[in-house]
Design a protein around this motif. Structure first.
Motif, short mmCIF file in Angstrom:
data_model
loop_
_atom_site.label_atom_id
_atom_site.label_comp_id
_atom_site.label_asym_id
_atom_site.label_seq_id
_atom_site.Cartn_x
_atom_site.Cartn_y
_atom_site.Cartn_z
N TYR B 32 0.84 -1.19 0.00
CA TYR B 32 0.00 0.00 0.00
C TYR B 32 0.88 1.24 0.00
O TYR B 32 1.90 1.28 0.68
CB TYR B 32 -0.91 0.02 1.23
N TYR B 34 0.98 5.64 -0.05
CA TYR B 34 0.21 6.80 0.38
C TYR B 34 0.98 8.08 0.09
O TYR B 34 2.22 8.10 0.10
CB TYR B 34 -0.04 6.76 1.90
N SER B 49 -4.27 7.20 -1.64
CA SER B 49 -3.66 5.91 -1.35
C SER B 49 -3.88 5.01 -2.56
O SER B 49 -4.91 5.10 -3.24
CB SER B 49 -4.28 5.29 -0.09
N PHE B 51 -3.22 0.84 -4.05
CA PHE B 51 -2.83 -0.52 -3.79
C PHE B 51 -1.83 -0.94 -4.85
O PHE B 51 -1.76 -0.33 -5.92
CB PHE B 51 -4.09 -1.40 -3.81
N SER B 93 3.00 0.76 3.37
CA SER B 93 2.73 -0.25 4.39
C SER B 93 2.60 -1.61 3.71
O SER B 93 2.53 -1.70 2.48
CB SER B 93 1.49 0.08 5.21
N HIS B 94 2.57 -2.67 4.53
CA HIS B 94 2.54 -4.02 4.01
C HIS B 94 1.20 -4.69 4.27
O HIS B 94 0.41 -4.21 5.08
CB HIS B 94 3.66 -4.85 4.65
N TYR B 95 0.99 -5.82 3.62
CA TYR B 95 -0.22 -6.61 3.88
C TYR B 95 -0.36 -6.91 5.37
O TYR B 95 0.61 -7.29 6.02
CB TYR B 95 -0.14 -7.95 3.16
N GLY B 96 -1.59 -6.74 5.87
CA GLY B 96 -1.88 -7.15 7.24
C GLY B 96 -1.10 -6.42 8.30
O GLY B 96 -0.98 -6.87 9.43
N ASN B 97 -0.55 -5.26 7.95
CA ASN B 97 0.27 -4.54 8.91
C ASN B 97 -0.05 -3.07 8.80
O ASN B 97 0.13 -2.47 7.75
CB ASN B 97 1.75 -4.79 8.63
N ILE B 100 2.92 2.30 9.15
CA ILE B 100 3.23 3.08 7.96
C ILE B 100 4.67 3.58 8.07
O ILE B 100 5.08 4.11 9.10
CB ILE B 100 2.27 4.28 7.82
#
Lengths: 114, 112
Positions: B32, B34, B49, B51, B93-97, B100
């Motif tokens: 992700y 931003y 933002s 993806f 940021s990363h998946y599931g986290n 930032i």
């Protein structure tokens, strides 16, 4: 009206003292965070809380302790303050703790340690 | 860990011109992306933002480009006006986290 309230806006503290930075959010969010912005480093993630539970701690020093008395509160207690702790501390929140949910930031508390 | 480099640190452009800010990141698992705007005395405002499956996104005079091969993210402000003067931050940021990671920021000044 600001939806994330940080108090105080400015804070001057003496080396070795202890201070608490206040954060309240009125967005109905379940996740809250603390970030630090200093002159020497980019904005740094410090802590994340979800449903009042600590999810992630990237702060090396135990002198920094988040405190969550209510779901919409996440205060930051800093003990044994050092001049290097001088920074602007931002509180943030999001609907939940998942990535890519918009994170809203407060206006920050600018801490100066003398 | 993830590192985000942002350039330039300072950028001054005449009103009506375009401004481009570039960030590079290190972790190929980054999912992700931003862009935030910070005005003096204010918090951070999320501008856009994206993806990782999006290469280009445009909104209200802003264009975000994502080059995953080069791990590069850019923000292009077209027809800049004095109200665009602020510090801009890229972030990832990363998946599931939810953590930032921010770039160092670019102070953008639009000259009337």
């Amino acid at each position: 009206d600001p939806k994330i309230i940080q108090k105080p806006k400015y804070l001057v503290a003496v080396t070795g003292s202890e201070k608490i930075l206040i954060c309240e959010q009125y967005l109905g969010h379940n996740a809250m965070y603390w970030y630090r912005q200093s002159a020497k480093k980019p904005l740094e993630f410090m802590f994340s809380y979800s449903y009042q539970k600590l999810m992630d701690n990237q702060t090396a020093s135990s002198r920094f302790q988040p405190q969550s008395s209510k779901k919409n509160h996440l205060d930051l207690q800093i003990t044994a303050l050092k001049p290097d702790d001088s920074a602007t501390y931002f509180c943030a929140s999001s609907q939940d703790g998942q990535a890519n949910t918009e994170v809203f930031f407060g206006k920050g508390t600018r801490l100066t340690v003398v | 860990g993830e590192q985000v480099e942002q350039r330039p640190p300072h950028l001054s452009v005449p009103e009506g011109d375009s401004a481009v800010i570039i960030c590079t990141y290190t972790d190929s698992a980054t999912a992700y992306f931003y862009w935030y705007k910070q005005e003096p005395g204010a918090g951070l405002q999320l501008l856009m933002s994206v993806f990782s499956n999006v290469d280009r996104k445009e909104e209200q005079g802003l264009t975000v480009l994502l080059n995953k091969k080069d791990k590069q993210l850019s923000l292009n402000l077209t027809a800049a006006h004095p109200g665009d003067s602020a510090v801009y931050f890229c972030a990832v940021s990363h998946y599931g986290n939810e953590k930032i990671t921010f770039g160092a920021g670019t102070k953008l000044t639009i000259k009337p």
